[in-house]
Design a protein around this motif. Structure first.
Motif, PDB file in Angstrom:
ATOM      1  N   LYS A  80       0.835  -1.209   0.000  1.00  0.00           N
ATOM      2  CA  LYS A  80       0.000   0.000   0.000  1.00  0.00           C
ATOM      3  C   LYS A  80       0.868   1.256   0.000  1.00  0.00           C
ATOM      4  CE  LYS A  80      -4.108  -1.829   2.317  1.00  0.00           C
ATOM      5  NZ  LYS A  80      -4.946  -1.751   3.525  1.00  0.00           N
ATOM      6  N   LYS A  81       1.924   1.210   0.782  1.00  0.00           N
ATOM      7  CA  LYS A  81       2.808   2.365   0.879  1.00  0.00           C
ATOM      8  C   LYS A  81       3.479   2.640  -0.465  1.00  0.00           C
ATOM      9  CE  LYS A  81       6.750   4.098   3.494  1.00  0.00           C
ATOM     10  NZ  LYS A  81       7.768   3.769   4.510  1.00  0.00           N
ATOM     11  N   SER A  82       3.973   1.592  -1.099  1.00  0.00           N
ATOM     12  CA  SER A  82       4.634   1.789  -2.396  1.00  0.00           C
ATOM     13  C   SER A  82       3.637   2.237  -3.460  1.00  0.00           C
ATOM     14  CB  SER A  82       5.347   0.509  -2.828  1.00  0.00           C
ATOM     15  OG  SER A  82       4.421  -0.522  -3.048  1.00  0.00           O
ATOM     16  N   GLU A  83       2.420   1.719  -3.381  1.00  0.00           N
ATOM     17  CA  GLU A  83       1.390   2.142  -4.325  1.00  0.00           C
ATOM     18  C   GLU A  83       1.056   3.617  -4.126  1.00  0.00           C
ATOM     19  OE1 GLU A  83      -3.278   1.176  -5.372  1.00  0.00           O
ATOM     20  OE2 GLU A  83      -2.093  -0.362  -4.377  1.00  0.00           O
ATOM     21  N   ALA A  84       0.941   4.036  -2.869  1.00  0.00           N
ATOM     22  CA  ALA A  84       0.639   5.439  -2.594  1.00  0.00           C
ATOM     23  C   ALA A  84       1.768   6.340  -3.074  1.00  0.00           C
ATOM     24  CB  ALA A  84       0.403   5.635  -1.099  1.00  0.00           C
ATOM     25  N   GLU A  85       3.006   5.891  -2.878  1.00  0.00           N
ATOM     26  CA  GLU A  85       4.148   6.682  -3.343  1.00  0.00           C
ATOM     27  C   GLU A  85       4.134   6.793  -4.868  1.00  0.00           C
ATOM     28  OE1 GLU A  85       7.639   4.829  -1.726  1.00  0.00           O
ATOM     29  OE2 GLU A  85       7.320   5.685   0.257  1.00  0.00           O
ATOM     30  N   ALA A  86       3.776   5.700  -5.531  1.00  0.00           N
ATOM     31  CA  ALA A  86       3.730   5.719  -6.999  1.00  0.00           C
ATOM     32  C   ALA A  86       2.656   6.682  -7.485  1.00  0.00           C
ATOM     33  CB  ALA A  86       3.469   4.315  -7.534  1.00  0.00           C
ATOM     34  N   VAL A  87       1.514   6.686  -6.812  1.00  0.00           N
ATOM     35  CA  VAL A  87       0.426   7.588  -7.196  1.00  0.00           C
ATOM     36  C   VAL A  87       0.863   9.035  -6.984  1.00  0.00           C
ATOM     37  CG1 VAL A  87      -1.900   8.358  -6.556  1.00  0.00           C
ATOM     38  CG2 VAL A  87      -1.421   5.919  -6.824  1.00  0.00           C
ATOM     39  N   VAL A  88       1.516   9.298  -5.848  1.00  0.00           N
ATOM     40  CA  VAL A  88       1.971  10.668  -5.559  1.00  0.00           C
ATOM     41  C   VAL A  88       2.995  11.108  -6.596  1.00  0.00           C
ATOM     42  CG1 VAL A  88       3.261  12.086  -3.907  1.00  0.00           C
ATOM     43  CG2 VAL A  88       1.432  10.594  -3.109  1.00  0.00           C
ATOM     44  N   LYS A  89       3.941  10.237  -6.939  1.00  0.00           N
ATOM     45  CA  LYS A  89       4.952  10.598  -7.938  1.00  0.00           C
ATOM     46  C   LYS A  89       4.303  10.866  -9.295  1.00  0.00           C
ATOM     47  CE  LYS A  89       8.900   8.186  -5.947  1.00  0.00           C
ATOM     48  NZ  LYS A  89       9.852   7.082  -6.100  1.00  0.00           N
ATOM     49  N   LYS A  90       3.312  10.052  -9.645  1.00  0.00           N
ATOM     50  CA  LYS A  90       2.628  10.219 -10.924  1.00  0.00           C
ATOM     51  C   LYS A  90       1.882  11.550 -10.964  1.00  0.00           C
ATOM     52  CE  LYS A  90      -0.587   7.808 -13.940  1.00  0.00           C
ATOM     53  NZ  LYS A  90      -1.515   6.681 -14.064  1.00  0.00           N
ATOM     54  N   LEU A  91       1.226  11.885  -9.834  1.00  0.00           N
ATOM     55  CA  LEU A  91       0.492  13.146  -9.785  1.00  0.00           C
ATOM     56  C   LEU A  91       1.442  14.341  -9.799  1.00  0.00           C
ATOM     57  CD1 LEU A  91      -2.349  12.262  -7.244  1.00  0.00           C
ATOM     58  CD2 LEU A  91      -2.544  12.531  -9.729  1.00  0.00           C
ATOM     59  N   LEU A  92       2.568  14.199  -9.089  1.00  0.00           N
ATOM     60  CA  LEU A  92       3.556  15.292  -9.114  1.00  0.00           C
ATOM     61  C   LEU A  92       4.127  15.478 -10.520  1.00  0.00           C
ATOM     62  CD1 LEU A  92       5.503  14.827  -5.759  1.00  0.00           C
ATOM     63  CD2 LEU A  92       4.040  16.739  -6.385  1.00  0.00           C
ATOM     64  N   ALA A  93       4.363  14.358 -11.200  1.00  0.00           N
ATOM     65  CA  ALA A  93       4.892  14.436 -12.564  1.00  0.00           C
ATOM     66  C   ALA A  93       3.849  15.025 -13.508  1.00  0.00           C
ATOM     67  CB  ALA A  93       5.302  13.043 -13.045  1.00  0.00           C
ATOM     68  N   GLY A  94       2.582  14.856 -13.162  1.00  0.00           N
ATOM     69  CA  GLY A  94       1.504  15.401 -13.996  1.00  0.00           C
ATOM     70  C   GLY A  94       1.310  16.893 -13.788  1.00  0.00           C
ATOM     71  N   MET A  96       0.608  18.463 -10.652  1.00  0.00           N
ATOM     72  CA  MET A  96      -0.237  18.837  -9.520  1.00  0.00           C
ATOM     73  C   MET A  96       0.627  19.319  -8.375  1.00  0.00           C
ATOM     74  SD  MET A  96      -3.263  16.206  -8.784  1.00  0.00           S
ATOM     75  CE  MET A  96      -4.772  16.335  -9.603  1.00  0.00           C
ATOM     76  N   SER A  97       0.048  20.194  -7.569  1.00  0.00           N
ATOM     77  CA  SER A  97       0.790  20.671  -6.405  1.00  0.00           C
ATOM     78  C   SER A  97       0.546  19.730  -5.240  1.00  0.00           C
ATOM     79  CB  SER A  97       0.328  22.090  -6.035  1.00  0.00           C
ATOM     80  OG  SER A  97      -1.001  22.038  -5.560  1.00  0.00           O
ATOM     81  N   ALA A  98       1.358  19.874  -4.204  1.00  0.00           N
ATOM     82  CA  ALA A  98       1.258  18.995  -3.028  1.00  0.00           C
ATOM     83  C   ALA A  98      -0.075  19.183  -2.323  1.00  0.00           C
ATOM     84  CB  ALA A  98       2.413  19.293  -2.056  1.00  0.00           C
ATOM     85  N   ASP A  99      -0.602  20.395  -2.291  1.00  0.00           N
ATOM     86  CA  ASP A  99      -1.888  20.632  -1.643  1.00  0.00           C
ATOM     87  C   ASP A  99      -3.038  19.944  -2.400  1.00  0.00           C
ATOM     88  OD1 ASP A  99      -0.770  22.203   0.341  1.00  0.00           O
ATOM     89  OD2 ASP A  99      -0.929  24.061  -0.855  1.00  0.00           O
ATOM     90  N   GLU A 100      -2.983  19.977  -3.711  1.00  0.00           N
ATOM     91  CA  GLU A 100      -4.015  19.317  -4.502  1.00  0.00           C
ATOM     92  C   GLU A 100      -3.975  17.785  -4.305  1.00  0.00           C
ATOM     93  OE1 GLU A 100      -2.885  20.790  -8.339  1.00  0.00           O
ATOM     94  OE2 GLU A 100      -4.458  22.329  -8.299  1.00  0.00           O
ATOM     95  N   ILE A 101      -2.757  17.262  -4.197  1.00  0.00           N
ATOM     96  CA  ILE A 101      -2.604  15.809  -3.982  1.00  0.00           C
ATOM     97  C   ILE A 101      -3.174  15.406  -2.622  1.00  0.00           C
ATOM     98  CG2 ILE A 101      -0.913  13.975  -3.667  1.00  0.00           C
ATOM     99  CD1 ILE A 101       0.851  15.429  -5.723  1.00  0.00           C
ATOM    100  N   LEU A 102      -2.893  16.215  -1.593  1.00  0.00           N
ATOM    101  CA  LEU A 102      -3.420  15.911  -0.263  1.00  0.00           C
ATOM    102  C   LEU A 102      -4.934  15.920  -0.266  1.00  0.00           C
ATOM    103  CD1 LEU A 102      -0.973  17.863   2.087  1.00  0.00           C
ATOM    104  CD2 LEU A 102      -1.218  15.389   1.839  1.00  0.00           C
ATOM    105  N   GLU A 103      -5.513  16.853  -0.989  1.00  0.00           N
ATOM    106  CA  GLU A 103      -6.974  16.912  -1.052  1.00  0.00           C
ATOM    107  C   GLU A 103      -7.554  15.699  -1.763  1.00  0.00           C
ATOM    108  OE1 GLU A 103      -9.175  20.236  -1.524  1.00  0.00           O
ATOM    109  OE2 GLU A 103      -7.826  21.564  -0.470  1.00  0.00           O
ATOM    110  N   LYS A 104      -6.863  15.175  -2.790  1.00  0.00           N
ATOM    111  CA  LYS A 104      -7.338  13.988  -3.478  1.00  0.00           C
ATOM    112  C   LYS A 104      -7.209  12.755  -2.609  1.00  0.00           C
ATOM    113  CE  LYS A 104      -7.197  14.787  -8.333  1.00  0.00           C
ATOM    114  NZ  LYS A 104      -7.073  14.115  -9.580  1.00  0.00           N
TER     115      LYS A 104
END
Length: 106
Positions: A80-94, A96-104
């Motif tokens: 789960k942790k690695s999956e969450a990190e992958a999602v965060v990296k993908k969103l950052l690469a897309g 998105m800002s850190a605040d938008e990611i936290l809200e999602k």
């Protein structure tokens, strides 16, 4: 005069030989019973040791199953942790800002 019933030509019974036969039968049966009793006692002792071995093996199985469950849980958390990190990296690469990611993630 009336005739007596039964044969008059019966052989005389040899009580002494019958007693000797019965005594030998008694001694052989006694020895057989003693050997069977010894075998039963040996089997009881063997059964007792096997039951104790079974009990200890069951305890070990329980401990190993608990370790496996703990390891499975830890592996699931890591996944789960690695999956969450992958999602965060993908969103950052897309972009998105850190605040938008936290809200999602909420």
């Amino acid at each position: 005069m009336p005739r007596t019933k039964g044969s008059k030509n019966r052989p005389k019974s040899d009580i002494v030989s019958q007693i000797a036969e019965k005594q030998t039968l008694v001694t052989t049966l006694t020895t057989e019973i003693e050997t069977i009793q010894k075998e039963i006692n040996d089997l009881k002792a063997n059964l007792k040791t096997k039951k104790s071995e079974l009990k200890s093996a069951e305890k070990e199985v329980g401990k190993l199953e608990a370790k496996k469950a703990k390891a499975d849980q830890k592996a699931a958390e890591e996944a789960k942790k690695s999956e969450a990190e992958a999602v965060v990296k993908k969103l950052l690469a897309g972009g998105m800002s850190a605040d938008e990611i936290l809200e999602k993630l909420k």
